[in-house]
Design an enzyme around this catalytic site. Sequence first.
Site, mmCIF file in Angstrom:
data_model
loop_
_atom_site.group_PDB
_atom_site.id
_atom_site.type_symbol
_atom_site.label_atom_id
_atom_site.label_comp_id
_atom_site.label_asym_id
_atom_site.label_seq_id
_atom_site.Cartn_x
_atom_site.Cartn_y
_atom_site.Cartn_z
ATOM 1 N N MET A 199 4.445 -11.688 -5.670
ATOM 2 C CA MET A 199 5.108 -11.681 -4.419
ATOM 3 C C MET A 199 6.499 -11.215 -4.116
ATOM 4 S SD MET A 199 4.417 -13.880 -0.885
ATOM 5 C CE MET A 199 4.743 -13.016 0.805
ATOM 6 N N ARG A 222 -12.389 13.522 12.803
ATOM 7 C CA ARG A 222 -11.617 12.430 13.288
ATOM 8 C C ARG A 222 -11.412 12.381 14.721
ATOM 9 N NH1 ARG A 222 -5.874 11.118 10.318
ATOM 10 N NH2 ARG A 222 -4.950 12.627 11.869
ATOM 11 N N TYR A 273 1.805 -16.580 -12.078
ATOM 12 C CA TYR A 273 0.827 -17.426 -11.622
ATOM 13 C C TYR A 273 -0.326 -16.576 -12.403
ATOM 14 C CZ TYR A 273 4.035 -18.381 -7.991
ATOM 15 O OH TYR A 273 5.203 -18.735 -7.303
ATOM 16 N N LYS A 324 5.858 9.837 12.583
ATOM 17 C CA LYS A 324 4.723 8.741 12.855
ATOM 18 C C LYS A 324 5.290 7.515 12.076
ATOM 19 C CE LYS A 324 1.301 10.290 9.687
ATOM 20 N NZ LYS A 324 0.385 11.382 9.746
#
Length: 357
Positions: free
Chosen positions: A302, A122, A255, A30
């Site tokens: 980032m 689930r 930042y 998956k």
Amino acid sequence: MTALWQLNTQLFRENIRRVKQHYPIMAVVKNNAYNYGLAFAIKTFMEEGIDTFSTTSLSEAIQIRQLAPRATIFLMNPSREFDVLRENDIHVTLPSKSFYDTHKHDLVDIHVHIEYENLLHRSGFQNIDDIRDVLEDHAQNQSDKMIVTGLWTHFGYADEFDVEDYHIEKHKWRALVDELHQDGYQFELIHAQNSASYFRENGIFSRHSHVRVGIALYGSRPFASVPRHTIKQALTLKANVIQVRTVHEGEHCGYSFAYTAQNDHTKLAVVDIGYGDGILRTRAQHDVLINDKRYPIRALMMSHMFVEVDANVKAGDEVIIYNDILRIDDYTFKGVGANSEQLSALNLNSLIKEYQA
Ligand SMILES: *Cc1c(COP(=O)(O)O)cnc(C)c1O
């Protein structure tokens, strides 16, 4: 220079062999094979003798069919794309009696695996009586029939050692398998065990056809007491020092005051990888390796991070975030996040991906 997701394919293969031994494996692929790449993973698993796969997404199941015309493919989520399932010979979960009641004729000629809900809550049948009802109705039904191929469950607690839940879910499940067997029902495929359960039990349960293993095949230990040499990580994640800056006490870097220098003459390496590439904030609380020495990450942005270094580090040096020493599973056990969480966070749209022969 760009940050690199790099796989030693020989080590990856050796790990598959060590994990598989002689056991029948349904490989969980998956989420793009835990980011190792669906096409690469299917090809390599097949070359290592694995011919049964499972995923949670129909589109991945179709891709697997294109890659592996004769494989057994199991879709762990329910789907109402009945024609697509039939055309691609994709086995699918049967999640409840009501799904059966609504769709028993839509499911004609489709292989289903009956799912037992257990403690995870689930999806799946909640009790054996509902399963018996469906099997009985199916036996009476003369035409437009689905094909009952499998019986399965998923353990939610196999990697939890401090609580009783794994023992409870395991005993409930094994009792159910035994009862259906005594009733005379036969299933070609019975599977329950993820990596944690497989390693906890040292193998496969009786009456089961497959262990349904993901993370161990990708090189991470499901729990800390599995010896390190049993499962080995073939993945390296590395970046580069762009430059080294010297800052002084009280100066802010990055930042929003991401880091404030504690001392004069602090050396900060600016490194070309950040959370946009999938480095978890929790991972940034630990070290990286530069020239075989550990240095602390001081700020995560980032597409960059700051690492506090010394005079030995210079622009152009390699910065290791994960490798066979800085293992994903060790960070899992330190609380950084699940193995699969660290792996699937990695952003393959920004990292360069390299498979080393
Ligand atoms: C992901 C998954 C697995 C594999 O679990 P690992 O811990 O990676 O071995 C098995 N079964 C189901 C239903 C899953 O979603």
